[in-house]
Design a protein around this motif. Structure first.
Motif, PDB file in Angstrom:
ATOM      1  N   HIS A 293       4.647  -2.784 -10.033  1.00 44.01           N
ATOM      2  CA  HIS A 293       5.113  -3.899  -9.222  1.00 44.01           C
ATOM      3  C   HIS A 293       4.603  -3.707  -7.795  1.00 44.01           C
ATOM      4  O   HIS A 293       4.770  -2.638  -7.215  1.00 44.01           O
ATOM      5  N   ILE A 294       4.000  -4.720  -7.238  1.00 42.23           N
ATOM      6  CA  ILE A 294       3.485  -4.645  -5.872  1.00 42.23           C
ATOM      7  C   ILE A 294       4.658  -4.474  -4.906  1.00 42.23           C
ATOM      8  O   ILE A 294       4.671  -3.566  -4.084  1.00 42.23           O
ATOM      9  N   VAL A 295       5.639  -5.343  -5.006  1.00 44.92           N
ATOM     10  CA  VAL A 295       6.902  -5.175  -4.286  1.00 44.92           C
ATOM     11  C   VAL A 295       7.875  -4.603  -5.305  1.00 44.92           C
ATOM     12  O   VAL A 295       8.099  -5.209  -6.351  1.00 44.92           O
ATOM     13  N   PRO A 296       8.452  -3.427  -5.051  1.00 47.35           N
ATOM     14  CA  PRO A 296       9.296  -2.775  -6.068  1.00 47.35           C
ATOM     15  C   PRO A 296      10.488  -3.627  -6.481  1.00 47.35           C
ATOM     16  O   PRO A 296      11.058  -4.361  -5.656  1.00 47.35           O
ATOM     17  N   ILE A 297      10.865  -3.523  -7.750  1.00 44.72           N
ATOM     18  CA  ILE A 297      11.957  -4.362  -8.257  1.00 44.72           C
ATOM     19  C   ILE A 297      13.311  -3.918  -7.714  1.00 44.72           C
ATOM     20  O   ILE A 297      14.248  -4.692  -7.727  1.00 44.72           O
ATOM     21  N   GLU A 298      13.410  -2.702  -7.222  1.00 44.66           N
ATOM     22  CA  GLU A 298      14.650  -2.298  -6.550  1.00 44.66           C
ATOM     23  C   GLU A 298      14.844  -3.133  -5.289  1.00 44.66           C
ATOM     24  O   GLU A 298      15.959  -3.463  -4.922  1.00 44.66           O
TER      25      GLU A 298
ATOM     26  N   THR B 285      -2.582  -3.616 -11.776  1.00 45.94           N
ATOM     27  CA  THR B 285      -2.997  -2.432 -12.514  1.00 45.94           C
ATOM     28  C   THR B 285      -3.334  -1.346 -11.499  1.00 45.94           C
ATOM     29  O   THR B 285      -3.947  -1.616 -10.475  1.00 45.94           O
ATOM     30  N   THR B 286      -2.911  -0.122 -11.789  1.00 48.90           N
ATOM     31  CA  THR B 286      -3.134   0.971 -10.844  1.00 48.90           C
ATOM     32  C   THR B 286      -3.447   2.275 -11.573  1.00 48.90           C
ATOM     33  O   THR B 286      -2.950   2.511 -12.670  1.00 48.90           O
ATOM     34  N   CYS B 287      -4.271   3.095 -10.944  1.00 49.59           N
ATOM     35  CA  CYS B 287      -4.573   4.421 -11.499  1.00 49.59           C
ATOM     36  C   CYS B 287      -3.418   5.364 -11.145  1.00 49.59           C
ATOM     37  O   CYS B 287      -2.578   5.045 -10.302  1.00 49.59           O
ATOM     38  N   SER B 288      -3.370   6.517 -11.769  1.00 46.45           N
ATOM     39  CA  SER B 288      -2.252   7.430 -11.542  1.00 46.45           C
ATOM     40  C   SER B 288      -2.221   7.948 -10.109  1.00 46.45           C
ATOM     41  O   SER B 288      -1.154   8.112  -9.528  1.00 46.45           O
ATOM     42  N   LYS B 289      -3.378   8.185  -9.510  1.00 46.16           N
ATOM     43  CA  LYS B 289      -3.421   8.680  -8.134  1.00 46.16           C
ATOM     44  C   LYS B 289      -2.819   7.654  -7.173  1.00 46.16           C
ATOM     45  O   LYS B 289      -1.976   7.994  -6.336  1.00 46.16           O
ATOM     46  N   CYS B 290      -3.238   6.408  -7.288  1.00 48.64           N
ATOM     47  CA  CYS B 290      -2.703   5.355  -6.423  1.00 48.64           C
ATOM     48  C   CYS B 290      -1.231   5.091  -6.723  1.00 48.64           C
ATOM     49  O   CYS B 290      -0.438   4.826  -5.815  1.00 48.64           O
TER      50      CYS B 290
ATOM     51  N   LYS C  90       1.582   5.334  -3.997  1.00 48.94           N
ATOM     52  CA  LYS C  90       2.353   4.126  -3.684  1.00 48.94           C
ATOM     53  C   LYS C  90       3.845   4.378  -3.865  1.00 48.94           C
ATOM     54  O   LYS C  90       4.663   3.912  -3.075  1.00 48.94           O
ATOM     55  N   THR C  91       4.222   5.144  -4.882  1.00 46.22           N
ATOM     56  CA  THR C  91       5.626   5.469  -5.098  1.00 46.22           C
ATOM     57  C   THR C  91       6.179   6.247  -3.908  1.00 46.22           C
ATOM     58  O   THR C  91       7.275   5.962  -3.422  1.00 46.22           O
ATOM     59  N   ALA C  92       5.426   7.227  -3.417  1.00 50.25           N
ATOM     60  CA  ALA C  92       5.855   7.994  -2.244  1.00 50.25           C
ATOM     61  C   ALA C  92       5.969   7.095  -1.019  1.00 50.25           C
ATOM     62  O   ALA C  92       6.925   7.193  -0.240  1.00 50.25           O
ATOM     63  N   TRP C  93       5.006   6.192  -0.851  1.00 51.41           N
ATOM     64  CA  TRP C  93       5.041   5.265   0.278  1.00 51.41           C
ATOM     65  C   TRP C  93       6.239   4.322   0.177  1.00 51.41           C
ATOM     66  O   TRP C  93       6.914   4.063   1.174  1.00 51.41           O
ATOM     67  N   GLU C  94       6.519   3.806  -1.039  1.00 52.87           N
ATOM     68  CA  GLU C  94       7.653   2.897  -1.241  1.00 52.87           C
ATOM     69  C   GLU C  94       8.968   3.571  -0.885  1.00 52.87           C
ATOM     70  O   GLU C  94       9.857   2.954  -0.304  1.00 52.87           O
ATOM     71  N   GLN C  95       9.097   4.843  -1.241  1.00 51.40           N
ATOM     72  CA  GLN C  95      10.329   5.560  -0.942  1.00 51.40           C
ATOM     73  C   GLN C  95      10.546   5.666   0.567  1.00 51.40           C
ATOM     74  O   GLN C  95      11.675   5.591   1.037  1.00 51.40           O
ATOM     75  N   GLU C  96       9.471   5.816   1.298  1.00 50.11           N
ATOM     76  CA  GLU C  96       9.592   5.907   2.750  1.00 50.11           C
ATOM     77  C   GLU C  96       9.750   4.528   3.389  1.00 50.11           C
ATOM     78  O   GLU C  96      10.595   4.333   4.252  1.00 50.11           O
TER      79      GLU C  96
ATOM     80  N   THR D  79      13.297   3.056  -1.538  1.00 48.05           N
ATOM     81  CA  THR D  79      13.590   3.034  -2.973  1.00 48.05           C
ATOM     82  C   THR D  79      13.687   4.460  -3.498  1.00 48.05           C
ATOM     83  O   THR D  79      13.376   5.413  -2.803  1.00 48.05           O
ATOM     84  N   GLY D  80      14.096   4.605  -4.733  1.00 42.04           N
ATOM     85  CA  GLY D  80      14.155   5.920  -5.372  1.00 42.04           C
ATOM     86  C   GLY D  80      15.542   6.528  -5.298  1.00 42.04           C
ATOM     87  O   GLY D  80      16.464   6.005  -4.670  1.00 42.04           O
ATOM     88  N   LYS D  81      15.662   7.674  -5.948  1.00 46.82           N
ATOM     89  CA  LYS D  81      16.943   8.365  -6.043  1.00 46.82           C
ATOM     90  C   LYS D  81      17.426   8.824  -4.675  1.00 46.82           C
ATOM     91  O   LYS D  81      16.671   9.368  -3.896  1.00 46.82           O
TER      92      LYS D  81
END
Length: 170
Positions: free
Chosen positions: A107-112, A126-131, A135-141, A145-147
């Motif tokens: 998801h470009i904008v996280p569903i959370e 579509t995204t590769c594992s590196k991106c 992106k997950t780390a960036w979204e958390q900051e 988002t995230g735990k």
């Protein structure tokens, strides 16, 4: 032809017909090995699975519904359509002028942050594992988002190139 594997005894390279784990020379260790495996499986199974399911995956009603969405037929169809639309190429790498194959749909904008965009094809890439990891780390900051994070009141960023430039440092 029967399936075979190496003897589990340290330094022994004899082949053993499955389901055995030890060759005839070291077979006395088989019962002890099986008992240890069963003991480990019994202790880990209940506690580990319960912790994973209740604490990590389904820690609240919102996360539980998100998890169920990813197991739905709707998600399978959306994912397939997006992968075919993007020709199995990472859209974040593509925005930076690189060509990378990919199998993950994100998801470009996280569903959370924006649950109403959960099933929108325009919010999927579509995204590769590196991106994806970056992106997950960036979204958390950025979004919070995230735990154990609190969602922040920030502007949604939907431009792939802008996100690709932001996640380069992660």
């Amino acid at each position: 032809m029967p399936k075979v594997r190496r003897c589990r005894y340290r330094g022994c390279h004899a082949m053993v017909v499955m389901p055995d784990h030890y060759c005839t020379k070291h077979y006395e260790h088989e019962a002890e090995y099986l008992a240890n495996r069963q003991r480990w499986a019994r202790s880990r199974n209940k506690n580990y699975q319960r912790k994973y399911n209740m604490v990590i995956r389904n820690r609240n009603a919102n996360k539980s519904s998100q998890y169920n969405f990813y197991r739905s037929r709707q998600w399978v169809g959306l994912r397939k359509n997006v992968l075919e639309r993007d020709y199995y190429l990472c859209q974040y790498c593509k925005a930076l002028g690189k060509v990378t194959s990919a199998k993950t749909v994100d998801h470009i904008v996280p569903i959370e942050y924006a649950p109403n965009l959960q099933a929108e094809v325009t919010n999927l890439a579509t995204t590769c594992s590196k991106c994806h990891n970056a992106k997950t780390a960036w979204e958390q900051e950025y979004y919070g988002t995230g735990k154990d994070n609190q969602l922040k009141k920030v502007e949604k960023i939907e431009n792939l190139k802008e996100i690709a430039l932001l996640i380069m440092n992660y």
